[in-house]
Design a protein around this motif. Structure first.
Motif, PDB file in Angstrom:
ATOM      1  N   GLU A   1      -7.001  -7.476  14.861  1.00 60.36           N
ATOM      2  CA  GLU A   1      -5.700  -8.141  14.320  1.00 60.36           C
ATOM      3  C   GLU A   1      -5.295  -7.364  13.130  1.00 60.36           C
ATOM      4  N   VAL A   2      -3.936  -7.199  13.182  1.00 62.27           N
ATOM      5  CA  VAL A   2      -3.375  -6.819  11.749  1.00 62.27           C
ATOM      6  C   VAL A   2      -2.479  -7.507  11.361  1.00 62.27           C
ATOM      7  N   ALA A   3      -2.170  -7.769   9.980  1.00 60.27           N
ATOM      8  CA  ALA A   3      -1.196  -8.503   9.423  1.00 60.27           C
ATOM      9  C   ALA A   3       0.137  -7.682   9.095  1.00 60.27           C
ATOM     10  N   LEU A   4       1.113  -8.431   9.658  1.00 56.53           N
ATOM     11  CA  LEU A   4       2.572  -7.568   9.508  1.00 56.53           C
ATOM     12  C   LEU A   4       3.537  -8.202   8.679  1.00 56.53           C
ATOM     13  N   ALA A   5       4.347  -7.709   8.158  1.00 53.88           N
ATOM     14  CA  ALA A   5       5.382  -8.354   7.513  1.00 53.88           C
ATOM     15  C   ALA A   5       6.654  -8.593   8.484  1.00 53.88           C
ATOM     16  N   ASN A   6       7.109  -9.745   8.423  1.00 50.65           N
ATOM     17  CA  ASN A   6       8.156 -10.044   9.135  1.00 50.65           C
ATOM     18  C   ASN A   6       9.422  -9.438   8.659  1.00 50.65           C
ATOM     19  N   ARG A   7      10.427  -8.843   9.394  1.00 54.64           N
ATOM     20  CA  ARG A   7      11.630  -8.228   8.894  1.00 54.64           C
ATOM     21  C   ARG A   7      12.644  -9.034   9.873  1.00 54.64           C
ATOM     22  N   GLU A   8      13.493  -9.619   9.077  1.00 55.41           N
ATOM     23  CA  GLU A   8      14.612 -10.561   9.782  1.00 55.41           C
ATOM     24  C   GLU A   8      15.573  -9.533  10.458  1.00 55.41           C
ATOM     25  N   GLY A   9      15.509  -9.940  11.744  1.00 50.22           N
ATOM     26  CA  GLY A   9      16.321  -9.242  13.003  1.00 50.22           C
ATOM     27  C   GLY A   9      15.769  -7.831  13.225  1.00 50.22           C
ATOM     28  N   GLN A  10      14.642  -7.661  12.860  1.00 45.92           N
ATOM     29  CA  GLN A  10      13.780  -6.271  13.348  1.00 45.92           C
ATOM     30  C   GLN A  10      12.655  -6.669  13.708  1.00 45.92           C
ATOM     31  N   ARG A  11      12.061  -5.498  14.283  1.00 47.78           N
ATOM     32  CA  ARG A  11      10.567  -5.595  14.569  1.00 47.78           C
ATOM     33  C   ARG A  11       9.737  -5.607  13.357  1.00 47.78           C
ATOM     34  N   SER A  12       8.491  -6.327  13.282  1.00 49.02           N
ATOM     35  CA  SER A  12       7.577  -6.137  12.097  1.00 49.02           C
ATOM     36  C   SER A  12       7.102  -5.016  11.860  1.00 49.02           C
ATOM     37  N   GLY A  13       6.711  -4.978  10.454  1.00 49.47           N
ATOM     38  CA  GLY A  13       6.226  -3.874   9.878  1.00 49.47           C
ATOM     39  C   GLY A  13       5.173  -3.926   9.078  1.00 49.47           C
ATOM     40  N   LEU A  14       4.441  -2.801   8.578  1.00 52.96           N
ATOM     41  CA  LEU A  14       3.364  -2.910   7.692  1.00 52.96           C
ATOM     42  C   LEU A  14       3.915  -3.710   6.276  1.00 52.96           C
ATOM     43  N   ILE A  15       3.287  -4.022   5.590  1.00 45.80           N
ATOM     44  CA  ILE A  15       3.339  -4.694   4.349  1.00 45.80           C
ATOM     45  C   ILE A  15       3.448  -3.581   3.253  1.00 45.80           C
ATOM     46  N   LYS A  16       4.492  -3.332   2.634  1.00 46.14           N
ATOM     47  CA  LYS A  16       4.746  -2.581   1.826  1.00 46.14           C
ATOM     48  C   LYS A  16       5.408  -2.804   0.437  1.00 46.14           C
ATOM     49  N   ASP A  17       5.129  -2.137  -0.733  1.00 49.61           N
ATOM     50  CA  ASP A  17       5.811  -2.688  -1.855  1.00 49.61           C
ATOM     51  C   ASP A  17       5.699  -1.270  -2.884  1.00 49.61           C
ATOM     52  N   ARG A  18       6.393  -1.340  -3.675  1.00 47.08           N
ATOM     53  CA  ARG A  18       6.638  -0.064  -4.661  1.00 47.08           C
ATOM     54  C   ARG A  18       5.304  -0.337  -5.842  1.00 47.08           C
ATOM     55  N   PRO A  19       4.692   0.540  -6.388  1.00 50.72           N
ATOM     56  CA  PRO A  19       3.985   0.107  -7.620  1.00 50.72           C
ATOM     57  C   PRO A  19       4.932  -0.114  -8.849  1.00 50.72           C
ATOM     58  N   ARG A  20       4.335  -0.821  -9.635  1.00 46.53           N
ATOM     59  CA  ARG A  20       5.097  -1.098 -10.718  1.00 46.53           C
ATOM     60  C   ARG A  20       5.074  -0.110 -11.856  1.00 46.53           C
ATOM     61  N   PRO A  21       5.790  -0.118 -12.804  1.00 50.34           N
ATOM     62  CA  PRO A  21       5.487   1.028 -13.890  1.00 50.34           C
ATOM     63  C   PRO A  21       4.209   0.922 -14.430  1.00 50.34           C
ATOM     64  N   HIS A  22       3.587   2.090 -14.574  1.00 50.94           N
ATOM     65  CA  HIS A  22       2.258   2.225 -15.424  1.00 50.94           C
ATOM     66  C   HIS A  22       1.150   1.339 -14.322  1.00 50.94           C
ATOM     67  N   GLU A  23       1.308   1.397 -13.173  1.00 43.62           N
ATOM     68  CA  GLU A  23       0.345   0.360 -12.371  1.00 43.62           C
ATOM     69  C   GLU A  23      -0.438   1.562 -11.543  1.00 43.62           C
ATOM     70  N   SER A  24      -1.553   1.602 -11.564  1.00 40.24           N
ATOM     71  CA  SER A  24      -2.121   2.608 -10.600  1.00 40.24           C
ATOM     72  C   SER A  24      -2.212   2.158  -9.112  1.00 40.24           C
ATOM     73  N   LEU A  25      -2.222   2.970  -8.313  1.00 39.62           N
ATOM     74  CA  LEU A  25      -2.104   3.002  -6.759  1.00 39.62           C
ATOM     75  C   LEU A  25      -3.062   1.851  -6.394  1.00 39.62           C
ATOM     76  N   ASP A  26      -4.352   2.065  -6.793  1.00 36.67           N
ATOM     77  CA  ASP A  26      -5.215   0.859  -6.461  1.00 36.67           C
ATOM     78  C   ASP A  26      -5.074  -0.465  -6.807  1.00 36.67           C
ATOM     79  N   LEU A  27      -4.487  -0.545  -8.139  1.00 34.39           N
ATOM     80  CA  LEU A  27      -4.174  -1.827  -8.677  1.00 34.39           C
ATOM     81  C   LEU A  27      -2.969  -2.403  -7.657  1.00 34.39           C
ATOM     82  N   ALA A  28      -2.142  -1.498  -7.619  1.00 37.97           N
ATOM     83  CA  ALA A  28      -0.745  -2.103  -6.907  1.00 37.97           C
ATOM     84  C   ALA A  28      -1.223  -2.423  -5.390  1.00 37.97           C
TER      85      ALA A  28
END
Length: 140
Positions: free
Chosen positions: A35-62
């Motif tokens: 199983e995979v956890a997917l983000a719900n997208r209103e009115g669209q197909r689901s997708g992977l969970i995504k977000d942008r790193p915060r300023p000065h946040e490493s990729l691992d911490l993000a």
């Protein structure tokens, strides 16, 4: 009179760099299969969970932050997979994929617009999501 202040040498790099996204592929072994956890997208197909790193946040911490915020748990294992891009497309994002492994548990919440579903047969509106998920399965 000439301005003798020096320009920040990283300014051009920052302004010309494509936007960075961290994509998470949370996986667990369910009763009926992987199983995979997917983000719900209103009115669209689901997708992977995504977000942008915060300023000065490493990729691992993000990645850890995104998993914790969206799934309420840091998981049992987290690994950076690969860097993907959309060169030639209008979005131009660089996507850093991560795999997050979880044990099968009832208390993993389906909150914050996320749901678990079988990997088999998942269809995405975004082909890059499919590529990141496929690569995560290869890493297993």
């Amino acid at each position: 009179m000439t301005d003798k202040r020096q320009a920040d040498p990283t300014e051009h790099a920052r302004s010309s760099s494509p936007p960075l996204l961290v994509a998470i592929v949370p996986l667990r072994l369910g009763m009926s299969g992987l199983e995979v956890a997917l983000a719900n997208r209103e009115g669209q197909r689901s997708g992977l969970i995504k977000d942008r790193p915060r300023p000065h946040e490493s990729l691992d911490l993000a990645a850890r932050r995104i998993v914790r915020e969206r799934l309420g748990d840091e998981g049992n294992y987290l690994e950076q997979l690969y860097t993907f891009n959309r060169f030639g497309q209008s979005e131009g994002d660089v996507v850093v994929g991560h795999i997050a492994l979880f044990r099968q548990r009832d208390d993993l919440r389906e909150a914050h617009g996320v749901h678990w579903t079988l990997v088999e047969g998942v269809r995405f509106a975004d082909e890059l999501d499919r590529l990141v998920l496929d690569y995560a399965q290869v890493r297993l």
